[in-house]
Design an enzyme around this catalytic site. Structure first.
Site, PDB file in Angstrom:
ATOM      1  N   CYS A 119       0.842  -1.198   0.000  1.00 50.96           N
ATOM      2  CA  CYS A 119       0.000   0.000   0.000  1.00 50.96           C
ATOM      3  C   CYS A 119       0.880   1.253   0.000  1.00 50.96           C
ATOM      4  O   CYS A 119       1.782   1.387   0.837  1.00 50.96           O
ATOM      5  CB  CYS A 119      -0.914  -0.001   1.220  1.00 50.96           C
ATOM      6  SG  CYS A 119      -1.819   1.549   1.426  1.00 50.96           S
ATOM      7  N   CYS A 151      -4.602   0.544  -0.049  1.00 52.29           N
ATOM      8  CA  CYS A 151      -5.541  -0.358   0.634  1.00 52.29           C
ATOM      9  C   CYS A 151      -6.965  -0.046   0.175  1.00 52.29           C
ATOM     10  O   CYS A 151      -7.366   1.115   0.121  1.00 52.29           O
ATOM     11  CB  CYS A 151      -5.497  -0.147   2.140  1.00 52.29           C
ATOM     12  SG  CYS A 151      -4.079  -0.854   2.963  1.00 52.29           S
ATOM     13  N   CYS A 187      -6.535   1.280   6.591  1.00 57.69           N
ATOM     14  CA  CYS A 187      -5.365   2.027   6.123  1.00 57.69           C
ATOM     15  C   CYS A 187      -5.119   3.242   7.020  1.00 57.69           C
ATOM     16  O   CYS A 187      -3.997   3.490   7.461  1.00 57.69           O
ATOM     17  CB  CYS A 187      -5.581   2.461   4.678  1.00 57.69           C
ATOM     18  SG  CYS A 187      -4.105   3.085   3.859  1.00 57.69           S
TER      19      CYS A 187
END
Lengths: 300, 198
Positions: free
Chosen positions: A249, A274, A280
């Protein structure tokens, strides 16, 4: 005039609590109980017209409206995100018709309605996950007749589904189904996990939370009780495999989450982030950082 | 079947109370053998238990024929559900969507309730069985969907015929009946998926 619900929050009194009339709620509530009693079996129900079109989650909304109470804390996600159009409009619908508290935090929610993702964080026994389902019948693209698919479920005749997966292997060298990957629930019914990515299939297996599925246009409700085996169909020599990414990510650096690809310009620049926005931001708040943030700092 | 007096009071807030009771029932269905407290109805016309009455007011309506066993049915009990929910009372257990039976009444438990069809196993009866007491933590061993490893539930006030029925019912899956066991204001559920061993 807005009446007060028990938790003290107001809702629009032009509608019954949670929009649906009580007769409809009872019908749906009974269907949900039978769905829980027969894991993975699709219970027909008299789906109502809702104030939004089919395809916007009318099945999930009717399930949520039938179980939600003033004490619930509601989270709504669309592809993992709390702030896309579908999630926002459904959340607003329930705020207006129930006055319940809403949250973006997976841990704080008692009721989570989702379109096409399961949160990354493990769910608990005191939570309920409601899926919006477009096509509930896993055999529908193989056999268009409802009378036939119903008989196939009755006879536990799932050979056709294995032929489909086999043909994937014959054409592509591997099982190429990447979403709505069929599962067998509690060793009996083959079920469509709704178009969640197959990445999420293992999360359904023995999940502590109750999982409810609502398909509004197709008028079906089904369920997976807590701690119930959900097995992705596969073959001994071609076992179920999770997708793998080379990337992490860009925001939080997570290596173990489902990533969305974001196109950044018209010269092929892209990044992966994400799909679960709450997960996230929680990671970033905890100090994790991904390559995009490092790049950003370097540019400053 | 006219009640000689006015029916007993129903749920104070039919919308929010029935939602509360339903979540208690749903939680009990999803976690077989776990006891849910149903506290929105203090009293019920005897011999109905408060949780039986609350579950009925939550789940019954015009679309659900209800059969009440002969040793439980009274004008007050039948009138209570007819008045508050509009449910039809049936004399034929085979057509009932819900049945209310005492756990000791082996003969009524053995009646021919609908277990659904192979194509539509959901078209089956739900039995509300009134028992003397429910206790978690010891007693019979329950396993199956909704239970992590195993769960223990002790039920007093049921005839041996009840456990025979539960065993035979589980063996018919996906056909079968689903049970809501009620003791006073508490209930626990045994859906057809639950395997019960002594």
């Amino acid at each position: 005039m807005s009446p007060q619900s028990e938790s003290g929050s107001a809702f629009d009194s032009a509608y019954n609590f949670a929009f649906l009339d009580e007769q409809t709620k009872r019908m749906i509530r009974r269907a949900i109980l039978k769905a829980v009693a027969i894991p993975g079996y699709q219970v027909p129900f008299a789906s109502r017209e809702m104030p939004m079109p089919y395809g916007w989650g009318t099945g999930g909304i009717q399930v949520t409206a039938s179980i939600i109470g003033p004490d619930d804390v509601l989270k709504v996600i669309d592809q993992g995100s709390d702030d896309t159009t579908n999630a926002i409009s459904i959340r607003k619908f329930f705020v207006r018709t129930t006055g319940v508290e809403t949250t973006e935090s997976t841990a704080d929610a008692s009721l989570i309605q989702t379109r096409h993702r399961i949160p990354e964080k493990d769910l608990r026994a005191d939570q309920i996950l409601v899926f919006q389902v477009p096509i509930p019948e896993p055999l529908r693209f193989l056999e268009p007749r409802e009378t036939e698919t119903r008989r196939m479920h009755a006879l536990e005749d799932y050979g056709l589904m294995h032929v489909k997966l086999y043909e994937d292997i014959a054409h592509h060298g591997h099982i190429a189904t990447t979403y709505a990957y069929p599962v067998k629930v509690a060793g009996r019914y083959v079920m469509d996990p709704s178009p969640t990515p197959k990445f999420d299939n293992p999360k359904m297996d023995r999940m502590a939370a109750l999982q409810l599925f609502g398909a509004g246009r197709e008028k079906r409700i089904y369920a997976v009780p807590p701690h119930t085996e959900v097995k992705s169909l596969d073959f001994d020599d071609y076992p179920f495999e999770l997708p793998e990414w080379q990337d992490v990510c860009a925001f939080c650096g997570a290596e173990d989450t489902f990533l969305d690809e974001v196109i950044l310009d018209d010269r092929g620049k892209r990044m992966f982030v994400c799909s679960d926005t709450d997960h996230c931001s929680e990671r970033r708040a905890a100090g994790h950082a991904g390559p995009a943030l490092f790049d950003g700092e370097a540019a400053d | 079947m006219m009640a000689s007096t006015a029916p007993a009071a129903g749920l104070a807030d039919p919308v929010l109370d029935s939602q509360h009771v339903y979540r208690a029932i749903l939680s009990a269905f999803a976690q077989p053998g776990r006891i849910s407290q149903v506290d929105r109805l203090e009293t019920a016309p005897p011999p109905l238990a408060p949780a039986t009455a609350a579950a009925g007011l939550t789940l019954f309506d015009l679309a659900t024929p209800v059969w009440i066993a002969p040793d439980i049915i009274t004008d007050a009990a039948a009138g209570f559900f007819s008045f508050h929910t509009g449910c039809p009372m049936t004399d034929d257990p085979g057509t009932a969507a819900f049945a209310i039976i005492s756990g000791m009444d082996g003969a009524s438990l053995a009646r021919d309730f609908s277990a659904g069809t192979p194509e539509y196993p959901d078209r089956s009866a739900t039995l509300i069985v009134q028992v003397a007491a429910l206790t978690e933590g010891h007693g019979r061993r329950l396993t199956g969907p909704g239970i992590e490893s195993e769960h223990r539930l002790d039920v007093t006030g049921v005839s041996p015929a009840f456990w025979d029925l539960v065993g035979a019912n589980h063996a018919r899956f996906p056909l079968g009946l689903d049970f809501i066991l009620v003791a006073g204001g508490r209930l626990a559920c045994l859906p057809r998926t639950t395997k019960v061993e002594s």
